[in-house]
Design an enzyme around this catalytic site. Structure first.
Site, PDB file in Angstrom:
ATOM      1  N   HIS A 217      66.858  66.969  54.483  1.00 28.44           N
ATOM      2  CA  HIS A 217      66.094  67.920  53.655  1.00 28.44           C
ATOM      3  C   HIS A 217      64.853  68.286  54.446  1.00 28.44           C
ATOM      4  CE1 HIS A 217      68.025  66.393  49.828  1.00 28.44           C
ATOM      5  NE2 HIS A 217      68.194  65.359  50.625  1.00 28.44           N
TER       6      HIS A 217
ATOM      7  N   ASP B  49      62.988  76.104  51.732  1.00 32.30           N
ATOM      8  CA  ASP B  49      63.837  74.928  51.714  1.00 32.30           C
ATOM      9  C   ASP B  49      65.001  75.077  52.687  1.00 32.30           C
ATOM     10  OD1 ASP B  49      64.430  72.483  50.755  1.00 32.30           O
ATOM     11  OD2 ASP B  49      65.174  73.144  48.807  1.00 32.30           O
TER      12      ASP B  49
ATOM     13  N   HIS C  19      68.553  72.690  54.279  1.00 29.60           N
ATOM     14  CA  HIS C  19      69.323  71.446  54.361  1.00 29.60           C
ATOM     15  C   HIS C  19      70.225  71.504  55.572  1.00 29.60           C
ATOM     16  CE1 HIS C  19      68.037  71.489  50.127  1.00 29.60           C
ATOM     17  NE2 HIS C  19      67.801  70.224  50.408  1.00 29.60           N
TER      18      HIS C  19
HETATM   19 ZN    ZN Z   1      66.583  68.928  49.417  1.00 26.37          ZN
END
Ligand code: ZN
Ligand code: ZN
Length: 658
Positions: free
Chosen positions: A527, A400, A402
C-alpha cells in the site's frame, strides 16, 4: 554502605546509601545541581525502561542515571507543564472555594486541568487574568513539590473529607484494578503550598521551574470522556522555562491562526463547508484547480514510473468487507446502506477493491509488478466532533496505489516508492523524516516472515541512502511500514506518506500468480500513498504557504488588469492567449482604477498581474507585475506566456515569500 550508579558518559559514581538524584547532581557539579529538574533512573538488569523520578528520590544501587535539565527539551517541557497544571489547580482552589478537582496532565504543546466549579460559577477567558495572577504568586513563592506516599485508605479519607469526589473515585479504581495481582499498599500525594493532589509524579523541585505560562482556552470535557458523566470545565494553558520561549511559541500560534486554512479557504474562495454534508468539502472553481493540479502531478509522475490507473466502485456488498476484514474491525467507521435487501458499505479505503480487481483474472509472473493507482473517493464515518476543516473529513480522495509483486521484487518496489516520494516532496520544499515501524504484538505471520519483510524495508532505505528512525512495535498487524513525516514552514510536523507491506490481504482474497515454475504463488501487496488524502494535503499546503502558492499550484495564476474600459477588448484577447497556453487566468474588467485592481489582486495573493494600457494594446505587449516582487517590465504576449509556462513546468517549490 554505599551504592554505585552509572552516568550517561559511562563513569561510575559511588554514593552513600540513600543518596538522591539531587545528591548525585551536586557531586557531579554545582551547575548541574542548580539546573536539575528530575532524574531518569534505569535499574540495570530489571528489564524495565528508564523512569523519570523526583530529585528527592533515593537512588537504587546499580542503576544508570541521567539528570534532567531544561536542555532535554521534550521531557523537561512535559515535566514543567505538569508542574504548571498543579499550579493552575492551586490558584483555582484558592479563588473558587468548593471547586472539585479531577485530573491535570501535560499534553502536546501545553497542559490542562479539569474542574467541576460550584453551582452558578462558570468560567470564561475573562477570568484568566485573575487566575494567572494567582498562579504567578505561587510560582514566585517557589513552593517545593513534596511527595508523600500514604496508604490508599488514608488518601481516600483525606479527599473524602474535602469533598473531592473525583479523587475518591480515582483511588477506588486504583485499588480495584490492583486487586487482581497484588494489593495496592500506597499511593503518592504531591503538595505544593496549600495544594495537595493525588499524582504519580514526578515533579520538579519547586513551582519556580514554571518560568513562563499562559492560559489559553476553556472547554467542556466529560469526566473520563464519558458522555453519561458530569461535564467538567477544562482549562488549557501552556508553559515554558522562559518568557522568551513562551513569546516565540505564542507568535507561532498567531502566525498559524492567520494562516488557518479554513480562513484562507474562505478568503481565497477555494472551498466551502456546510452542515448539509458534514465533513465534506464543496470545492469552488479555484480550489478545484488546485485539487486537479495535484491529481495531475500524481498521474504524470506515476505514469513514468509504471503505475496504471484503475477505477473501482464506491459501494460494495458486505461480503467483500468480510473478506477484507473491514466488516469485523472497521465497520463503525463505514457508511452502510441497504439495496435490494443486500447490505452494502461505502469504501473507506481502495485496497479491497484493488485486491478484488487483481483477483478477477489470472496473472503470470511476467506481468508483475502490477501497480494500480486510483484517486478514488472514500468515505469514513468520523464523529462530527472530530471533524476539522480539510484536515479531518468524512469524504476524501487519496493518491492511493497498490503494488502487487513477487517476494523477490519487494525491496526494489519499496525503493521505487521512496524515490517517488522524495521526487514529489522536493517540489514543496519539505524536510522529510522517515520512520520504520516494525512488528506489533498483535500480528499475523511467522517471525521468519517479519524478519524478511523488515529486512527488505531496511535494505530499501539503505539503498536510497536514507536516514530513518526506528519505531519498534508500531507496524500494521499485516506487515511493517515506512511512514514519511514532513515539517512545514511553521515548524509543525505532519505524517503524509506511507509505504506498507501487506501479507494478509493477498491471503484473504486468495490472490495468486503463476510462477516461472508453472505453479501458483502468493503475491505481496504494497500500500502506498504520498500525499495521503488530497483534502488534508491541500489544507496543510494552504497553511504551509500561507495562501501564497507556487505558480504551478496557484488556483489563479495570472490576472489581466486593463487600465480603462476601452481596453477590455484587448484584455480579453490577452486572457484568451494565456488560457491557450494553459495558464489559469482571470480578467478584472470592473470599472475600478488600476491602482484598486492591483491592490485587490495583491490581497488575493495572485502570482502575476498583466497590466494593459493604450501602448500595450498598440504594441501587442503587457506590463508584467509579480506578487510581492513588483514590476518586471514590458513583455510581448509570447514572452509572457513562455515565462509563465516555464515556471509552471519547473514546478518551483517556493511560494511567494517562503
Ligand atoms: Zn491500501
Ligand atoms: Zn499531577
Amino acid at each position: 554502605m554505599s551504592i554505585s550508579v552509572r552516568l550517561p558518559d559511562g563513569r561510575a559514581l559511588e554514593l552513600p546509601d540513600g543518596a538522591t538524584g539531587a545528591d548525585a547532581a551536586s557531586v557531579i557539579g554545582p551547575g548541574l545541581a542548580k539546573a536539575a529538574l528530575a532524574v531518569s533512573v534505569e535499574e540495570l538488569g530489571s528489564g524495565q525502561p528508564p523512569q523519570l523520578r523526583d530529585l528527592s528520590w533515593p537512588l537504587p544501587d546499580n542503576a544508570s542515571i541521567s539528570i534532567l535539565t531544561a536542555k532535554d527539551q521534550e521531557q523537561a517541557l512535559a515535566l514543567l507543564r505538569h508542574d504548571a497544571a498543579h499550579v493552575l489547580a492551586t490558584a483555582v482552589m484558592g479563588l473558587y472555594p468548593g471547586v472539585k478537582i479531577s485530573i491535570g496532565p501535560s499534553i502536546e504543546n501545553g497542559f490542562y486541568y479539569d474542574f467541576e466549579f460550584p453551582p452558578g460559577v462558570s468560567i470564561s477567558e475573562a477570568d484568566f487574568p485573575a487566575i494567572e495572577a494567582r498562579m504567578a504568586e505561587h510560582v514566585k513563592a517557589a513552593e517545593p513539590f513534596v511527595r508523600e506516599d500514604v496508604t490508599p485508605q488514608a488518601a481516600r479519607a483525606r479527599f473524602a473529607s474535602e469533598g473531592q469526589d473525583y479523587k475518591v473515585e480515582l483511588i477506588d479504581d486504583l485499588v480495584s484494578a490492583a486487586d487482581h495481582d497484588e494489593e495496592l499498599t500506597s499511593v503518592s500525594l504531591y503538595t505544593n503550598g496549600p495544594f495537595t493532589d493525588l499524582c504519580r509524579g514526578p515533579h520538579a523541585p519547586s513551582t519556580k521551574t514554571v518560568g513562563a505560562f499562559k492560559l489559553q482556552s476553556v472547554a467542556g470535557a466529560y469526566w473520563r470522556g464519558d458522555s453519561t458523566r458530569t461535564m467538567l470545565t477544562r482549562i488549557y494553558g501552556t508553559a515554558f522555562p522562559s518568557k522568551k520561549e513562551l513569546d516565540e511559541h505564542l507568535h507561532r500560534l498567531e502566525q498559524a491562526a492567520l494562516r488557518d486554512h479554513r480562513k484562507l479557504g474562505r478568503e481565497l474562495e477555494l472551498f466551502h463547508f456546510s452542515d448539509v454534508s458534514p465533513g465534506a468539502a464543496f470545492w469552488l472553481p479555484a480550489g478545484t484547480s488546485m485539487f486537479n493540479a495535484l491529481v495531475s502531478l500524481s498521474r504524470q509522475m506515476g505514469e513514468s514510473r509504471g503505475y496504471t490507473e484503475v477505477k473501482t466502485p464506491l459501494i460494495y456488498d458486505s461480503e467483500l468487507w468480510k473478506t477484507s476484514g473491514h466488516w469485523g474491525k472497521y465497520r463503525e467507521n463505514m457508511f452502510t446502506i441497504e439495496a435490494e435487501e443486500r447490505e452494502m458499505g461505502l469504501k473507506p479505503m481502495n485496497c479491497p477493491g484493488h485486491a478484488h480487481l487483481y483477483g478477477s483474472r489470472r496473472h503470470s509472473y511476467r506481468e508483475l509488478p502490477i501497480r494500480y493507482s486510483e484517486p478514488g473517493l472514500l468515505h469514513r464515518n468520523e464523529a462530527s466532533g472530530v471533524l476539522h476543516g480539510l484536515l479531518r473529513v468524512r469524504h476524501f480522495a487519496q493518491d492511493d496505489a497498490h503494488i502487487f509483486c513477487t517476494e523477490e521484487q519487494v525491496q526494489q518496489e519499496v525503493a521505487g516508492c521512496l524515490e517517488f516520494a522524495f521526487a514529489t516532496y522536493e517540489l514543496f520544499d519539505f524536510d522529510v523524516r522517515l520512520e520504520l515501524s516494525t512488528r506489533p504484538e498483535q500480528r499475523i505471520g511467522s517471525d521468519e516472515m517479519w524478519d524478511r519483510a523488515e529486512d527488505k524495508l531496511k535494505r530499501a532505505l539503505r539503498e536510497q541512502k536514507l536516514d530513518y528512525a526506528l519505531n519498534p512495535g508500531d507496524g500494521a498487524f499485516y506487515g511493517p511500514k515506512i511512514d514519511m513525516h514532513m515539517t512545514d514552514s511553521l515548524g509543525r510536523s505532519w505524517q503524509l506518506g506511507t509505504v506498507q507491506l501487506d501479507y494478509s490481504m493477498p491471503e484473504r482474497f486468495d490472490l495468486t500468480y503463476t510462477g516461472a515454475d508453472n505453479t501458483e504463488h502468493r503475491p505481496v501487496m504494497i500500500h502506498r500513498a504520498l500525499f495521503g488524502s488530497y483534502e488534508r494535503f491541500i489544507g496543510i499546503m494552504i497553511e504551509h504557504y500561507g495562501g501564497e502558492f507556487p505558480l504551478w499550484l496557484a488556483p489563479v495564476q495570472a490576472i489581466v488588469l486593463p487600465i480603462s474600459d476601452r481596453l477590455n477588448e484587448y484584455a480579453r484577447r490577452v486572457r484568451a492567449r494565456l488560457r491557450d497556453a494553459q495558464i489559469r487566468a482571470e480578467l478584472d474588467d470592473r470599472g475600478e482604477s488600476v491602482g484598486r485592481k492591483i491592490r485587490d489582486a495583491e490581497l488575493r495573493k495572485l502570482p502575476y498581474m498583466l497590466i494593459v494600457g493604450e501602448r500595450e494594446a498598440t504594441d501587442g505587449t503587457v506590463s508584467l507585475r509579480q506578487h510581492r516582487t513588483g514590476d518586471i517590465g514590458t513583455l510581448t504576449l509570447e514572452q509572457t506566456c513562455e515565462r509563465l509556462r516555464g515556471e509552471v513546468a519547473r514546478r518551483n517549490g517556493r511560494g511567494g515569500d517562503s
